[in-house]
Each structure stands twice: as C-alpha cells, then as structure tokens.
Design an enzyme around this catalytic site. Structure first.
Site, PDB file in Angstrom:
ATOM      1  N   LYS A  38       0.837  -1.202   0.000  1.00  0.00           N
ATOM      2  CA  LYS A  38       0.000   0.000   0.000  1.00  0.00           C
ATOM      3  C   LYS A  38       0.867   1.246   0.000  1.00  0.00           C
ATOM      4  O   LYS A  38       1.787   1.371   0.807  1.00  0.00           O
ATOM      5  CB  LYS A  38      -0.930   0.016   1.214  1.00  0.00           C
ATOM      6  CG  LYS A  38      -1.847   1.240   1.268  1.00  0.00           C
ATOM      7  CD  LYS A  38      -2.795   1.180   2.452  1.00  0.00           C
ATOM      8  CE  LYS A  38      -2.155   1.656   3.741  1.00  0.00           C
ATOM      9  NZ  LYS A  38      -1.955   3.141   3.763  1.00  0.00           N
ATOM     10  N   ASP A  65      -3.652   4.134  -1.784  1.00  0.00           N
ATOM     11  CA  ASP A  65      -4.600   4.586  -0.761  1.00  0.00           C
ATOM     12  C   ASP A  65      -4.642   6.110  -0.789  1.00  0.00           C
ATOM     13  O   ASP A  65      -4.106   6.783   0.089  1.00  0.00           O
ATOM     14  CB  ASP A  65      -4.169   4.064   0.606  1.00  0.00           C
ATOM     15  CG  ASP A  65      -5.200   4.339   1.680  1.00  0.00           C
ATOM     16  OD1 ASP A  65      -6.376   4.605   1.329  1.00  0.00           O
ATOM     17  OD2 ASP A  65      -4.843   4.287   2.868  1.00  0.00           O
ATOM     18  N   LYS A  67      -7.635   7.935  -1.279  1.00  0.00           N
ATOM     19  CA  LYS A  67      -8.912   8.424  -0.737  1.00  0.00           C
ATOM     20  C   LYS A  67      -9.428   9.620  -1.534  1.00  0.00           C
ATOM     21  O   LYS A  67      -9.695  10.694  -0.987  1.00  0.00           O
ATOM     22  CB  LYS A  67      -8.769   8.778   0.746  1.00  0.00           C
ATOM     23  CG  LYS A  67      -8.351   7.608   1.626  1.00  0.00           C
ATOM     24  CD  LYS A  67      -8.279   8.024   3.096  1.00  0.00           C
ATOM     25  CE  LYS A  67      -7.838   6.867   3.972  1.00  0.00           C
ATOM     26  NZ  LYS A  67      -6.402   6.539   3.826  1.00  0.00           N
TER      27      LYS A  67
END
Length: 232
Positions: A38, A65, A67
């Site tokens: 990640k 990641d 978002k």
C-alpha cells in the site's frame, strides 16, 4: 468471499515511509514473504507513484490509498491515471457522487475500494465531525450505497466486517486496516483485531504497517501474519 490463489495476497504491507529509498529497502528485506503493498499520501508525495508503477511492473500488487474525493470529473480522470500506473486497488471516499465518478473512470485490472469511516475514528470522533449516525450505522449505510453503485469493495474496520458483508454480498471485497498481531500496540487505531480474528470474520485483505515496517525482522513478521490468517 473472493479467494486469492496466493495466501500472501491477503496481507497488504503499508509502506508508510518517508521516501522511496526507505520503501525499496523494506520491500527488498521482505522479499517473497509479501506480494501486495500500500502506498498512501506520505510516500505518494515523495515519489511513491512512480515507485508504485515500478512495483507493479516487477510483479507485485499495489494499493494506492489516495482516498479521492472531489468533483466528479476530477475523480474520474484521477482514477484513469491510477489505472495507467498498474494499480490493483485504489481508494475513494464513500460519498455517492465520488463513487459513481470512480466507477466511470475505472480501467481493466483496477478495483475501487470505498472508505467508509476511518479506523482511527470512534463514535465520539464521528459526532465531533458532525455525523448524526453512530459509526456502525454510518458504515452500513455507505457500504450499501457502494454496492448499489458498483464499487468493488469496502475499507472498514474488522468490527464492522460482518455488517458490511451482509450488505455487499459474498463477491464484494472487504479490506481492513487497524490490524495488529497479538501483543502489538494499537497506536492511533481505535477499532482493531488480530490477523487471525480478521480472517475468521470474513475479511479478504488486511493492511498492516508499523508492526512490519518497524520490526527488526519485517520478513519474519509478514510470514507470521500470513500463517496466522491461513490457520484461522
């Protein structure tokens, strides 16, 4: 619940590190004990997106990641760019307009994960942020919306996994941060489980950062986590 052919894929190592050089060293130390990594804000803003593309080309799987949450066109084009990097997973916030835009921009091989509520939040934090619903209800509502829109999976804490599975069905992915091996400190995570508990709860992938990145022998820790999930 989707099954990976390789049990190592269930563990996603969070490369929450200051620069690409540190990430490269860690990946080399872990070797074949992990296959999935990640990249979050910290590393992404320090050259991590190019590094993610190199990881993907080397045969590793990558989870961006990021978002995403913005106007629809911006999210849609951002998702297309992430697809071009060879990413396997990409996160967006679980707002309906954002999720619809992400689905429009999704390319072959990329799965979109909706972030329901951060695992560092508890009910008091949610109330302070202005949410009228308790976390369990908010997560359930957002998971249901994500499934209706066509999102591939949900990021949630292990505590909410059962309710999420009920709403997204057996084919949806559940990815869970806030996982700590037995005896590890919770840190800033407030809703945590061990890897074995998470797997028993029907979670597809667990995200583990500091217990691995801060270990004297990160390879051994990764191997223990995979074995614990295999035995669950």
């Amino acid at each position: 619940m989707p099954e990976s052919a390789d049990p190592r894929d269930r563990l996603i190592v969070a490369l929450d590190l200051p620069d690409v050089e540190a990430a490269e060293r860690l990946v080399a130390r872990i070797g074949d004990a992990a296959t999935f990594y990640k990249i979050g804000y910290r590393l992404a803003y320090a050259g991590g997106l190019d590094f993610a593309a190199r990881l993907a080309k080397s045969g590793k799987k990558t989870f961006l990641d990021l978002k995403l949450h913005d106007i629809g066109n911006t999210v849609e084009e951002g998702v297309r760019s992430a697809s071009a990097l060879g990413a396997t997973f990409l996160t967006v916030h679980a707002y309906p307009q954002t999720m619809r835009a992400a689905v429009r921009g999704r390319g072959p091989g990329l799965k979109i994960l909706a972030v329901t509520v951060l695992t560092s939040y508890d009910d008091a934090d949610a109330a302070e942020a202005g949410y009228a619903l308790p976390i369990a209800d908010l997560v359930a509502r957002r998971a249901e919306q994500a499934a209706e829109i066509g999102i591939d999976g949900i990021v949630c804490s292990a505590v909410e996994a059962g309710a999420v599975r009920h709403r997204i069905g057996p084919s949806g992915l559940i990815v869970t941060p806030g996982i700590r091996p037995a005896g590890a400190e919770a840190g800033d995570q407030k809703r945590v489980m061990t890897p074995g508990q998470a797997r028993a709860a029907g979670i597809d992938h667990v995200v583990v950062g500091r217990p691995i990145t801060g270990a004297d022998d990160p390879r051994a820790v990764a191997q223990r986590i995979v074995a614990e999930m295999e035995d669950a």
